[in-house]
Write an enzyme that holds these catalytic residues in place. Sequence first.
Site, mmCIF file in Angstrom:
data_model
loop_
_atom_site.group_PDB
_atom_site.id
_atom_site.type_symbol
_atom_site.label_atom_id
_atom_site.label_comp_id
_atom_site.label_asym_id
_atom_site.label_seq_id
_atom_site.Cartn_x
_atom_site.Cartn_y
_atom_site.Cartn_z
ATOM 1 N N MET A 29 93.262 53.229 104.742
ATOM 2 C CA MET A 29 92.400 53.235 105.932
ATOM 3 C C MET A 29 93.096 53.845 107.150
ATOM 4 S SD MET A 29 89.501 52.144 104.980
ATOM 5 C CE MET A 29 88.547 51.737 106.440
ATOM 6 N N ASP A 49 104.182 53.268 110.050
ATOM 7 C CA ASP A 49 104.213 52.443 108.843
ATOM 8 C C ASP A 49 105.597 51.823 108.745
ATOM 9 O OD1 ASP A 49 103.888 51.503 105.990
ATOM 10 O OD2 ASP A 49 101.983 52.551 106.244
ATOM 11 N N VAL A 97 97.162 47.237 108.515
ATOM 12 C CA VAL A 97 98.185 46.885 107.510
ATOM 13 C C VAL A 97 97.534 46.012 106.428
ATOM 14 C CG1 VAL A 97 100.056 47.097 109.193
ATOM 15 C CG2 VAL A 97 99.001 44.862 108.820
ATOM 16 N N GLU A 110 95.913 43.299 104.042
ATOM 17 C CA GLU A 110 94.991 42.202 104.390
ATOM 18 C C GLU A 110 95.684 40.866 104.098
ATOM 19 O OE1 GLU A 110 92.493 42.541 106.091
ATOM 20 O OE2 GLU A 110 90.743 41.408 105.475
ATOM 21 N N LYS A 125 99.926 40.493 109.132
ATOM 22 C CA LYS A 125 99.222 40.877 110.370
ATOM 23 C C LYS A 125 99.846 40.159 111.566
ATOM 24 C CE LYS A 125 94.797 42.370 108.416
ATOM 25 N NZ LYS A 125 94.802 43.825 108.366
ATOM 26 N N SER A 128 88.948 43.477 107.151
ATOM 27 C CA SER A 128 87.571 43.429 106.654
ATOM 28 C C SER A 128 87.122 42.008 106.356
ATOM 29 C CB SER A 128 87.408 44.313 105.422
ATOM 30 O OG SER A 128 88.482 44.174 104.556
ATOM 31 N N HIS A 156 86.035 47.534 112.854
ATOM 32 C CA HIS A 156 85.961 47.589 111.394
ATOM 33 C C HIS A 156 85.366 48.921 110.938
ATOM 34 C CE1 HIS A 156 84.018 45.830 107.521
ATOM 35 N NE2 HIS A 156 85.206 46.303 107.262
ATOM 36 N N ASN A 160 79.302 43.322 105.627
ATOM 37 C CA ASN A 160 79.742 42.801 104.328
ATOM 38 C C ASN A 160 78.994 41.537 103.911
ATOM 39 O OD1 ASN A 160 81.392 44.901 103.794
ATOM 40 N ND2 ASN A 160 83.276 43.914 104.492
HETATM 41 P P1 NAD Z 1 96.626 49.906 102.122
HETATM 42 O O1 NAD Z 1 97.387 49.000 101.266
HETATM 43 O O2 NAD Z 1 96.189 51.208 101.571
HETATM 44 O O3 NAD Z 1 97.458 50.241 103.431
HETATM 45 C C1 NAD Z 1 98.182 49.293 104.167
HETATM 46 C C2 NAD Z 1 99.355 50.012 104.795
HETATM 47 O O4 NAD Z 1 99.984 49.129 105.686
HETATM 48 C C3 NAD Z 1 100.403 50.467 103.785
HETATM 49 O O5 NAD Z 1 100.695 51.838 103.985
HETATM 50 C C4 NAD Z 1 101.604 49.611 104.136
HETATM 51 O O6 NAD Z 1 102.836 50.265 103.900
HETATM 52 C C5 NAD Z 1 101.379 49.349 105.595
HETATM 53 N N1 NAD Z 1 102.071 48.177 106.093
HETATM 54 C C6 NAD Z 1 102.185 46.963 105.519
HETATM 55 N N2 NAD Z 1 102.925 46.164 106.298
HETATM 56 C C7 NAD Z 1 103.273 46.870 107.397
HETATM 57 C C8 NAD Z 1 104.049 46.587 108.543
HETATM 58 N N3 NAD Z 1 104.577 45.405 108.717
HETATM 59 N N4 NAD Z 1 104.194 47.558 109.460
HETATM 60 C C9 NAD Z 1 103.650 48.759 109.280
HETATM 61 N N5 NAD Z 1 102.930 49.094 108.194
HETATM 62 C C10 NAD Z 1 102.743 48.149 107.259
HETATM 63 O O7 NAD Z 1 95.384 49.059 102.658
HETATM 64 P P2 NAD Z 1 93.995 49.580 103.272
HETATM 65 O O8 NAD Z 1 92.982 49.626 102.213
HETATM 66 O O9 NAD Z 1 94.260 50.759 104.120
HETATM 67 O O10 NAD Z 1 93.605 48.350 104.210
HETATM 68 C C11 NAD Z 1 94.187 48.149 105.462
HETATM 69 C C12 NAD Z 1 93.323 47.215 106.270
HETATM 70 O O11 NAD Z 1 92.035 47.772 106.414
HETATM 71 C C13 NAD Z 1 93.117 45.852 105.650
HETATM 72 O O12 NAD Z 1 93.087 44.884 106.660
HETATM 73 C C14 NAD Z 1 91.757 45.970 104.975
HETATM 74 O O13 NAD Z 1 91.102 44.737 104.837
HETATM 75 C C15 NAD Z 1 91.048 46.835 105.971
HETATM 76 N N6 NAD Z 1 89.877 47.585 105.461
HETATM 77 C C16 NAD Z 1 89.924 48.180 104.248
HETATM 78 C C17 NAD Z 1 88.825 48.889 103.793
HETATM 79 C C18 NAD Z 1 88.864 49.597 102.455
HETATM 80 O O14 NAD Z 1 87.826 50.120 102.028
HETATM 81 N N7 NAD Z 1 90.011 49.672 101.789
HETATM 82 C C19 NAD Z 1 87.676 48.981 104.588
HETATM 83 C C20 NAD Z 1 87.671 48.392 105.853
HETATM 84 C C21 NAD Z 1 88.791 47.693 106.268
#
Ligand code: NAD
Length: 736
Positions: free
Chosen positions: A337, A356, A413, A415, A420, A442, A463, A513
């Site tokens: 995301m 990151d 980051v 979920e 967080k 989410s 979101h 959702n």
């Molecule tokens: P993802 O696992 O692809 O990405 C998360 C990223 O965060 C990774 O690159 C990880 O290295 C990084 N990260 C973790 N800890 C960290 C830290 N302490 N400092 C910096 N970076 C850090 O996950 P995603 O699918 O991108 O989801 C991210 C957020 O977006 C979540 O909260 C998820 O619920 C939300 N979200 C996801 C979707 C979806 O369709 N996947 C849709 C809406 C919202």
Amino acid sequence: MTYKNFTVATDADGIALVTWDMPGKSMNVFTTEVMDELDAIIDATVADAAVKGVVITSGKSSFSGGADLTMIQSMFSFYHDEKAKDPAGAVEKVFHLVGRMTGLFRKLETCGKPWVSAINGTCMGGAFEMSLACHGRVASNARSVKIALPEVKVGIFPGAGGTQRVSRLANAQDALQMMTTGSSLTAQRAKAMNLVHQVVEPDQLIPAAKQMIKDGLKPVAPWDEKGFKVPGGGIWTPASAQLWPAVPAMLRKETAGNYPAALAILKCVYEGLQVPFDTGLRIEQRYFTQVLQTTEAFSMIRSLFISMQELGKGARRPSGVPKSEFKKVGIVGAGFMGASIAYVTAAAGIPVVLIDRDLEAATKGKAHSEGLVKEAVGKGRMSQDEGAALLALITPEAGYEGLRDASLVIEAVFEDRDVKKAVIEAVEAVLPEGAVFASNTSTLPITGLARNSKRPGDFIGVHFFSPVHKMMLTEVILGKETGDKAIAVALDYVAAIKKTPIVVNDTRGFYVNRCVFRYIHEAYDMLIEGVPAAMIENAAKMAGMPVGPLSLNDEVAVDLSQRVIRASLADLGEGSVDPKHVALIDKMVDELDRRGRKNGRGFYDYPAKPAKKSLWPGLKDFYPQKRAEDVDVTVIKQRLLATIALEAARTVEEGIVTDPREADVGSILGFGFAPYTGGTLSYIDGMGVKTFVALCEKLAAAYGERFKPTALLLDMAAKGDTFYTRFNPYKESKAA
Ligand code: NAD
């Protein structure tokens, strides 16, 4: 004579250049005043012997967006007011009202002097219909030029001669395709379809248009010439005998019979091509009058045009907070995301620091934008320079130092509450006072996350939906303590990246959702009852949903459903989830490793391309299967839409959604809720709350308590309310 919306300048060759440039508007649109002025310009140029011909163009970067749809919306109120006074005469009055534009364009076409439309930019709807009435059409080959008759997308159709002129210029198949989908044409494609005469360099546009007149352009439309023949010979030819029987079937496949306007286009073309041009115009006017009386047209214009525009312009933005300038936006988490959010932010010209856990991960996140840029450049949607400029705006980093001058940080980051929490604390240690922290979570309630913040007033949820660069919606979530400044900044940011926001209060699953999972869970119930999976998926499409619930579940991941179910059980207790759902999903994920598209196996199988996905046959063995003839498809359709609409009504009752426009627009942009209904609440209002309550009671008796109408709905039904009267979004502005 001077005009408010046009300037007219006649050159030494006697060619009047009419430039349409509405004051105080970014886009030209047809209003009553514009039509009056155009009418006067036609009279004046005809009367002026010095004028040999007219070139009409726009003084703005686009030509025109077409009719002002608020004008069309006022036709609905006109019709309803008239119907109350004079039921018999109301339709006739609407018929004459809708004929105004048709008559004006016909007057232009038959005025006796040649008119050329010089299309310098986007030319849509009524503006292209006017251009079609001109005797010549020249379009600039700039990439920004898009030509379309998109009315069907808001429930109406080209009713100012469009159906008659396009089908007399282009072949029937292309004409129908263009109008029933509302899709945009490039200038080149419009020329190939015989809809424009010339495509030239932008700086040659006006000279080329004038040259057409100097070369002796005849002020007569092809259909007004003796011996005119419809392209391909019209309806009664062997080729048409091949085409036309298939056309209604093809349309039905695309629309499932849900869109009266799309069907009206077919009728206008089919009937119109068999009669003289002016009779064709009357036929079109008649069908337009009919379509204007449909609930679909009313609801679609309201949600897909008026409300969408109002929300996009910040209808929910607190006034009194100065407009935000985004000198830098920080994005923490460069995964799936975060990387996509970085792209849309940079595409809006905003510098991004993409953070990151280490530089490698952040750089990998930027690579996502590099891929999208490469694709856009390859397809000609972006120039090399534009692509390079966009990428230069994204700086991958590890550590938070780059946030010292950011005005907004978006966290994406993992979920996970603890991850967080650590990020919120680390970011706030460097983030300047007054900057806003937005979480893209989410599932985690914003109020809970904000407890980790020292500045909960500046903490908010933003979101996004995946794929971020395609999905138009962003859900802005308010925590208990979120302040006006954070709302304003979030909405300004959403506007800057050209997405439509809805603002909702905090709840598990937020608005979108919550609705989506109802849809998916209803499909689980149907599977458990033994309804064949193919019937569920097809009935969903027949109800107007873009994707079946099982297919959608595969897209969002079946193991995500499992996590949502487990979180509900943990937080809300045993009774909160149907044990049969738990058993179904545990079997899919834990026993069978069927996680959805991401691992190539879910409710569907996903073979290597070019083979297409197909429903997994093993599903049939889960539950004893009903015979297709024992399943009532109408009821399946009703259950799928009603369960979502009912959930939307609950969010209103709970104060999660406070503005019906947001429920409607959010449902269409967020998960494609049957657009012909105008969205979840318009679906209820459209059939009447009383009828919806009766439907829910019927479904509750047959399928369970989850369909029981809520106290709010019962009260609304008793009082004859609709969502738009009871939660009138315009109440405040009316009172003011
Ligand atoms: P993802 O696992 O692809 O990405 C998360 C990223 O965060 C990774 O690159 C990880 O290295 C990084 N990260 C973790 N800890 C960290 C830290 N302490 N400092 C910096 N970076 C850090 O996950 P995603 O699918 O991108 O989801 C991210 C957020 O977006 C979540 O909260 C998820 O619920 C939300 N979200 C996801 C979707 C979806 O369709 N996947 C849709 C809406 C919202």
